[in-house]
Motif scaffolding. Structure first.
Motif, PDB file in Angstrom:
ATOM      1  N   UNK A   1       0.842  -1.196   0.000  1.00 38.73           N
ATOM      2  CA  UNK A   1       0.000   0.000   0.000  1.00 38.73           C
ATOM      3  C   UNK A   1       0.875   1.244   0.000  1.00 38.73           C
ATOM      4  N   UNK A   2       0.290   2.359  -0.358  1.00 33.78           N
ATOM      5  CA  UNK A   2       0.963   3.649  -0.224  1.00 33.78           C
ATOM      6  C   UNK A   2       0.500   4.282   1.077  1.00 33.78           C
ATOM      7  N   UNK A   3       1.434   4.923   1.783  1.00 36.46           N
ATOM      8  CA  UNK A   3       1.089   5.536   3.059  1.00 36.46           C
ATOM      9  C   UNK A   3       1.077   7.054   2.931  1.00 36.46           C
ATOM     10  N   UNK A   4      -0.011   7.659   3.381  1.00 40.53           N
ATOM     11  CA  UNK A   4      -0.100   9.118   3.441  1.00 40.53           C
ATOM     12  C   UNK A   4      -0.133   9.512   4.915  1.00 40.53           C
ATOM     13  N   UNK A   5       0.936  10.160   5.407  1.00 42.55           N
ATOM     14  CA  UNK A   5       0.967  10.541   6.818  1.00 42.55           C
ATOM     15  C   UNK A   5      -0.007  11.679   7.111  1.00 42.55           C
ATOM     16  N   UNK A   6      -0.717  11.562   8.240  1.00 46.24           N
ATOM     17  CA  UNK A   6      -1.598  12.627   8.730  1.00 46.24           C
ATOM     18  C   UNK A   6      -1.099  12.946  10.130  1.00 46.24           C
ATOM     19  N   UNK A   7      -0.469  14.120  10.294  1.00 48.95           N
ATOM     20  CA  UNK A   7       0.123  14.457  11.589  1.00 48.95           C
ATOM     21  C   UNK A   7      -0.953  15.020  12.513  1.00 48.95           C
ATOM     22  N   UNK A   8      -1.208  14.293  13.610  1.00 44.36           N
ATOM     23  CA  UNK A   8      -2.313  14.651  14.508  1.00 44.36           C
ATOM     24  C   UNK A   8      -1.992  15.841  15.410  1.00 44.36           C
ATOM     25  N   UNK A   9      -0.719  16.280  15.397  1.00 44.61           N
ATOM     26  CA  UNK A   9      -0.320  17.370  16.290  1.00 44.61           C
ATOM     27  C   UNK A   9       0.062  18.637  15.517  1.00 44.61           C
ATOM     28  N   UNK A  10       0.717  18.440  14.377  1.00 41.73           N
ATOM     29  CA  UNK A  10       1.214  19.559  13.576  1.00 41.73           C
ATOM     30  C   UNK A  10       0.065  20.371  12.959  1.00 41.73           C
ATOM     31  N   UNK A  11       0.305  21.659  12.726  1.00 43.94           N
ATOM     32  CA  UNK A  11      -0.683  22.545  12.079  1.00 43.94           C
ATOM     33  C   UNK A  11      -2.034  22.507  12.801  1.00 43.94           C
ATOM     34  N   UNK A  12      -1.995  22.324  14.121  1.00 44.41           N
ATOM     35  CA  UNK A  12      -3.260  22.226  14.860  1.00 44.41           C
ATOM     36  C   UNK A  12      -3.978  20.903  14.629  1.00 44.41           C
ATOM     37  N   UNK A  13      -3.295  19.960  13.985  1.00 51.59           N
ATOM     38  CA  UNK A  13      -3.874  18.640  13.700  1.00 51.59           C
ATOM     39  C   UNK A  13      -4.355  18.557  12.261  1.00 51.59           C
ATOM     40  N   UNK A  14      -3.596  17.839  11.424  1.00 50.12           N
ATOM     41  CA  UNK A  14      -3.941  17.754   9.994  1.00 50.12           C
ATOM     42  C   UNK A  14      -5.232  16.974   9.748  1.00 50.12           C
ATOM     43  N   UNK A  15      -5.674  16.224  10.768  1.00 48.28           N
ATOM     44  CA  UNK A  15      -6.938  15.477  10.626  1.00 48.28           C
ATOM     45  C   UNK A  15      -8.148  16.407  10.561  1.00 48.28           C
ATOM     46  N   UNK A  16      -7.945  17.684  10.939  1.00 48.31           N
ATOM     47  CA  UNK A  16      -9.054  18.646  10.923  1.00 48.31           C
ATOM     48  C   UNK A  16      -9.156  19.399   9.588  1.00 48.31           C
ATOM     49  N   UNK A  17      -8.237  19.108   8.657  1.00 55.15           N
ATOM     50  CA  UNK A  17      -8.273  19.805   7.363  1.00 55.15           C
ATOM     51  C   UNK A  17      -9.525  19.394   6.589  1.00 55.15           C
ATOM     52  N   UNK A  18     -10.008  20.303   5.751  1.00 54.79           N
ATOM     53  CA  UNK A  18     -11.219  20.032   4.952  1.00 54.79           C
ATOM     54  C   UNK A  18     -11.007  18.802   4.071  1.00 54.79           C
ATOM     55  N   UNK A  19      -9.801  18.679   3.563  1.00 59.11           N
ATOM     56  CA  UNK A  19      -9.456  17.564   2.667  1.00 59.11           C
ATOM     57  C   UNK A  19      -9.592  16.221   3.390  1.00 59.11           C
ATOM     58  N   UNK A  20      -9.045  16.155   4.615  1.00 54.85           N
ATOM     59  CA  UNK A  20      -9.118  14.885   5.345  1.00 54.85           C
ATOM     60  C   UNK A  20     -10.529  14.631   5.869  1.00 54.85           C
ATOM     61  N   UNK A  21     -11.215  15.690   6.279  1.00 50.01           N
ATOM     62  CA  UNK A  21     -12.581  15.553   6.791  1.00 50.01           C
ATOM     63  C   UNK A  21     -13.508  14.951   5.724  1.00 50.01           C
ATOM     64  N   UNK A  22     -13.206  15.256   4.456  1.00 51.97           N
ATOM     65  CA  UNK A  22     -13.988  14.671   3.354  1.00 51.97           C
ATOM     66  C   UNK A  22     -13.758  13.161   3.272  1.00 51.97           C
ATOM     67  N   UNK A  23     -12.557  12.716   3.648  1.00 52.36           N
ATOM     68  CA  UNK A  23     -12.228  11.280   3.660  1.00 52.36           C
ATOM     69  C   UNK A  23     -12.847  10.586   4.860  1.00 52.36           C
ATOM     70  N   UNK A  24     -12.680  11.200   6.045  1.00 59.11           N
ATOM     71  CA  UNK A  24     -13.231  10.635   7.269  1.00 59.11           C
ATOM     72  C   UNK A  24     -13.853  11.746   8.117  1.00 59.11           C
ATOM     73  N   UNK A  25     -15.190  11.841   8.074  1.00 62.72           N
ATOM     74  CA  UNK A  25     -15.892  12.892   8.812  1.00 62.72           C
ATOM     75  C   UNK A  25     -15.619  12.869  10.323  1.00 62.72           C
ATOM     76  N   UNK A  26     -15.159  11.723  10.861  1.00 64.29           N
ATOM     77  CA  UNK A  26     -14.820  11.643  12.287  1.00 64.29           C
ATOM     78  C   UNK A  26     -13.482  12.318  12.599  1.00 64.29           C
ATOM     79  N   UNK A  27     -12.754  12.698  11.528  1.00 70.19           N
ATOM     80  CA  UNK A  27     -11.467  13.401  11.688  1.00 70.19           C
ATOM     81  C   UNK A  27     -10.478  12.584  12.532  1.00 70.19           C
ATOM     82  N   UNK A  28     -10.393  11.297  12.204  1.00 72.55           N
ATOM     83  CA  UNK A  28      -9.487  10.389  12.915  1.00 72.55           C
ATOM     84  C   UNK A  28      -8.748   9.521  11.902  1.00 72.55           C
ATOM     85  N   UNK A  29      -7.565   9.060  12.298  1.00 70.94           N
ATOM     86  CA  UNK A  29      -6.882   8.023  11.514  1.00 70.94           C
ATOM     87  C   UNK A  29      -7.123   6.686  12.210  1.00 70.94           C
ATOM     88  N   UNK A  30      -7.051   5.596  11.468  1.00 71.18           N
ATOM     89  CA  UNK A  30      -6.694   5.476  10.059  1.00 71.18           C
ATOM     90  C   UNK A  30      -7.905   5.626   9.139  1.00 71.18           C
TER      91      UNK A  30
END
Length: 217
Positions: A33-62
Motif C-alpha cells: 500500500x501507499x502511506x499518506x501521513x496525517x500528523x495529529x499534532x502539527x498545524x493544529x492537527x492535519x486530521x481537521x483539514x477540509x481535505x481529510x474531513x472529506x475522507x473521514x468525517x470523524x477526523x481520525x486516523x486510520x
C-alpha cells in the motif's frame, strides 16, 4: 487503472495505535500500500483539514482507500481485509474462540483506547498522565484475567488473531504513559512474543515514513 486494481492508500499517523492495528493486518496479509501521513499534532492537527474531513468525517486516523471505497475505524477495516483477503486468517474457525477474539479486541478498542486518546487527553489537561494510567491499568487488570483463560502463545490460542493486533499497540501506549506492567505478566509475555514477528516489526511506530528522527529505531 480501475479503482479495484489501484494500490490501497493508508492514511496513518506513526504513533496512532488504531493506525498501527491496520498496518499490522496489511503486513500479515502481504498487502502492499501507499502511506499518506496525517500528523495529529502539527498545524493544529492535519486530521481537521477540509481535505481529510472529506475522507473521514470523524477526523481520525486510520482511513484506508481500497477496492474503490474509503473505510475508517480500524476494526471495520480489518474485518473487510479478513473477508476479502482471507489468508492468513485473523479470526479462528471455532465460534467460541472467534467470539473470544472479538471480545478481547472490543475490550481494548472500546474500553481502554478511547479513554486515553489524544482528543480526550487534550480535554483533561494537566492530569492527563494520571488519567491515562488509571484507565489503562483498570482495563489491563480485566484483560490480564481474561487472557489467563484464553491465551496460548498469543491472546487466543497459538494463532495470531485480531485480538493480538489490538494488544500490541495498547501495550506501547501503556509504556508511553509509564504504566507499571509488573501486575500483567500474561499481557507482557504475549506482547513480547508478538513483537518478534516480522509484521509487528515493520509496522512499528519507530519504523514509519513519518516517524521523527529522534524516535526512529
Amino acid at each position: 487503472m480501475s479503482a479495484v486494481a489501484a494500490k490501497p492508500i493508508l492514511y496513518s499517523y506513526f504513533r496512532s495505535s488504531c493506525s498501527w492495528r491496520v498496518r499490522i493486518a496489511l503486513a500479515l496479509k502481504g498487502i502492499s500500500y501507499d502511506l499518506v501521513p496525517v500528523n495529529l499534532v502539527k498545524d493544529g492537527g492535519q486530521q481537521f483539514s477540509a481535505e481529510f474531513k472529506a475522507l473521514n468525517p470523524m477526523k481520525q486516523v486510520p482511513a484506508l482507500k481500497i477496492d474503490g471505497i474509503t473505510l475508517s475505524q480500524s476494526l471495520a477495516i480489518i474485518h473487510y481485509l479478513e473477508e476479502t483477503r482471507p489468508n492468513p486468517s485473523l479470526l479462528p474457525q471455532d465460534p467460541k474462540k472467534r467470539a473470544q477474539v472479538r471480545m478481547i479486541a472490543d475490550h481494548i478498542v472500546s474500553g481502554i483506547q478511547p479513554l486515553q486518546n489524544l482528543g480526550v487527553l487534550k480535554q483533561i489537561g494537566e492530569r492527563k498522565m494520571e488519567w491515562a494510567q488509571n484507565y489503562i491499568s483498570s482495563g489491563f487488570q480485566a484483560l490480564e484475567q481474561i487472557l489467563q483463560h484464553t491465551a496460548g502463545r498469543y491472546c487466543v490460542g497459538d494463532e495470531v488473531s485480531m485480538a493480538d493486533l489490538c494488544l500490541v499497540p495498547q501495550v506501547a501506549n501503556a509504556e508511553r504513559f509509564k504504566v507499571d506492567m509488573g501486575p500483567y505478566p500474561t499481557i507482557t509475555r504475549i506482547n513480547k512474543a508478538l513483537l518478534e514477528l516480522e509484521a509487528f516489526k515493520v509496522s512499528h511506530p519507530c519504523r514509519q515514513p513519518d516517524t521523527p528522527a529522534e524516535l526512529r529505531a
